[in-house]
Scaffold this active site. Structure first.
Site, short mmCIF file in Angstrom:
data_model
loop_
_atom_site.label_atom_id
_atom_site.label_comp_id
_atom_site.label_asym_id
_atom_site.label_seq_id
_atom_site.Cartn_x
_atom_site.Cartn_y
_atom_site.Cartn_z
N LYS A 171 -8.50 3.13 -19.95
CA LYS A 171 -8.82 3.45 -21.33
C LYS A 171 -7.57 3.27 -22.22
CE LYS A 171 -12.64 4.45 -19.26
NZ LYS A 171 -13.01 5.80 -18.81
N ARG B 7 0.83 -1.22 0.00
CA ARG B 7 0.00 0.00 0.00
C ARG B 7 0.86 1.27 0.00
NH1 ARG B 7 -2.07 1.70 4.30
NH2 ARG B 7 -2.28 -0.34 5.28
N TYR C 63 -16.48 13.95 -17.21
CA TYR C 63 -16.91 12.54 -17.11
C TYR C 63 -18.01 12.41 -16.05
CZ TYR C 63 -16.37 7.54 -16.14
OH TYR C 63 -16.59 6.20 -15.95
N ASP D 97 -8.22 16.44 -16.69
CA ASP D 97 -8.46 15.05 -17.06
C ASP D 97 -8.24 14.93 -18.57
OD1 ASP D 97 -9.53 12.58 -17.81
OD2 ASP D 97 -11.08 12.62 -16.27
C1 LIG Z 1 -13.32 6.36 -17.56
C2 LIG Z 1 -13.00 7.76 -17.21
C3 LIG Z 1 -12.75 8.13 -15.89
C4 LIG Z 1 -12.84 7.16 -14.73
O1 LIG Z 1 -11.94 6.12 -14.83
P1 LIG Z 1 -12.21 4.63 -14.27
O2 LIG Z 1 -10.94 3.94 -14.59
O3 LIG Z 1 -13.42 4.10 -14.98
O4 LIG Z 1 -12.47 4.75 -12.82
C5 LIG Z 1 -12.42 9.45 -15.63
N1 LIG Z 1 -12.37 10.37 -16.62
C6 LIG Z 1 -12.63 10.04 -17.91
C7 LIG Z 1 -12.56 11.10 -18.96
C8 LIG Z 1 -12.95 8.73 -18.25
O5 LIG Z 1 -13.23 8.42 -19.52
#
Ligand SMILES: *Cc1c(COP(=O)(O)O)cnc(C)c1O
Length: 388
Positions: free
Chosen positions: A202, A53, A106, A177
């Site tokens: 992603k 951790r 998101y 982001d």
């Molecule tokens: C999928 C996504 C998230 C969240 O990510 P997870 O891995 O699903 O928790 C945050 N921001 C954007 C733009 C995303 O596409």
């Protein structure tokens, strides 16, 4: 400074590993033993080789690659993108702090911040896209501003240097982001952001098989985030980190090919008589095409388009696709299409969706690694699908 392809494969050249296996071994240990107590105390402070951790040998290659690709001093790997979003609040906000967020972020980010407001933890200002031009006045007294670019699913671009100037003037921490672009297509930190956030689920990992999240920024910010990860425990498993590292080795080549294919598909869609509008930053007709160049950004692998026949038309098209899967998520090697009104924006009212440009006839497409001609054939057949 090596290019993004080299950095994706090797990570930053820190001269540490000049012999041994070419791949990082998976270290399946949660705890470590030491010669003596001095060595144990040193390891606990270093945050590696102590207890998982606190940090782990399989997190480091992922963090080092992400930091190097973004030109950051460091990065922290989390169990998911949402864990990374939560860590920003955990690390930098106090109870009752004011946080601002773009209306177009998101859905999960917005839902989490709304949840924190309901619990009385934060005060939230939701900033419409058009208000970004006059951001400074409304940011006074704000701790963190969450921006996202390109936006989902409208593919609008944020003028990061301009937003960063407003954040700097008001001492607001700017978190961008950049999941939709990825580090080889957009680097928000040199443009003035304090932190860049990405869901590794992603395009970073890229194979729709693992979850993870990353934040990169200054050493000071990274230390605060690593502390939040240690306290709240949102760590991935070593095997998961290893899979993200393996995925990242091909990131640059995947991102280039996916962007090239997305460009071809977008140009083809733009001329189709069953398509009303195509949103792809790489198209000259995109209203912010010039900004893309000013940001030094690539066009990315995400696009969206509006079809004739309204919501029913969009449903017909997506249900007729055979090669392209009808699925949420994005950034994988396989192309995925979705109707945002049933996925990312299902929780909004029709009025709220309209304000974000999420009309019922909108189809979102994440372009994978298939051949462009095959994707175009699939789309062409689906766009001709008769009404039943
Ligand atoms: C999928 C996504 C998230 C969240 O990510 P997870 O891995 O699903 O928790 C945050 N921001 C954007 C733009 C995303 O596409």
């Amino acid at each position: 400074m090596p290019g993004p392809g080299t950095t994706s494969v090797h990570g930053p050249d820190d001269g540490e590993r000049r012999s041994g296996p070419v791949n990082t071994p998976v270290e399946r240990a949660t705890t470590y033993r030491f010669e003596n107590t001095d060595a144990l105390v040193d390891a606990s402070h270093a945050g590696r080789g102590f207890y998982t951790r606190y940090g782990h040998a399989n997190f480091e290659p992922v963090e080092a690659r992400f930091a190097a690709l973004h030109g950051a001093e460091g990065a922290v790997l989390f169990a998911s993108g949402m864990a990374a979003v939560a860590a920003v609040v955990q690390a930098f906000c106090r109870a009752g702090d004011r946080v601002a967020v773009m209306a177009d972020v998101y859905g999960g980010t917005r839902a989490l911040l709304d949840h924190m407001v309901e619990r009385g933890e934060l005060v939230l200002d939701v900033v419409p896209f058009d208000a970004l031009d006059a951001l400074e006045e409304r940011l006074h007294g704000t701790r963190v501003f969450f921006a996202e670019t390109p936006t989902n699913p409208s593919l609008r671009l944020v003028d990061v240097p301009r937003v960063a100037a407003a954040c700097k003037a008001t001492e607001t921490l700017l978190v961008v982001d950049g999941t939709f672009a990825g580090p080889t297509q957009l680097r928000p930190l040199p443009l003035g952001a304090d932190l860049v956030l990405e869901s590794a689920t992603k395009q970073l990992a890229g194979h729709s098989d693992v979850m993870g999240g990353l934040l990169a920024g200054s050493a000071e910010h990274v230390a605060a985030l690593a502390n939040a990860r240690r306290l709240y425990g949102a760590v991935p498993d070593p095997e998961t980190a290893w899979l993200i590292e393996r995925g990242m080795k091909t990131l640059d080549v995947r991102a280039r090919r996916q962007a090239e294919t997305a460009g071809r598909v977008a140009r083809w869609l733009d001329g189709h008589d069953a398509v009303l509008e195509v949103r792809y930053p790489g198209l000259e007709v995109h209203p912010q095409h010039a900004l893309l160049e000013r940001l030094g950004a690539g066009p990315g692998a995400m696009l969206s388009f509006r079809v004739t026949g309204g919501g029913d038309g969009a449903r017909r098209v997506i249900d007729a696709l055979e090669l392209i899967a009808n699925a949420p998520s994005l950034g994988g090697v396989e192309s995925l299409a979705s109707l945002p009104r049933f996925t990312s924006h299902a929780h909004l009212t029709p009025e709220e969706r309209t304000a974000l440009g999420v009309t019922d006839d909108l189809v979102r497409l994440s372009v994978g690694l298939e051949d462009a001609d095959d994707l175009i054939d699939d789309l062409d057949r689906a766009l001709r699908a008769p009404a039943t």
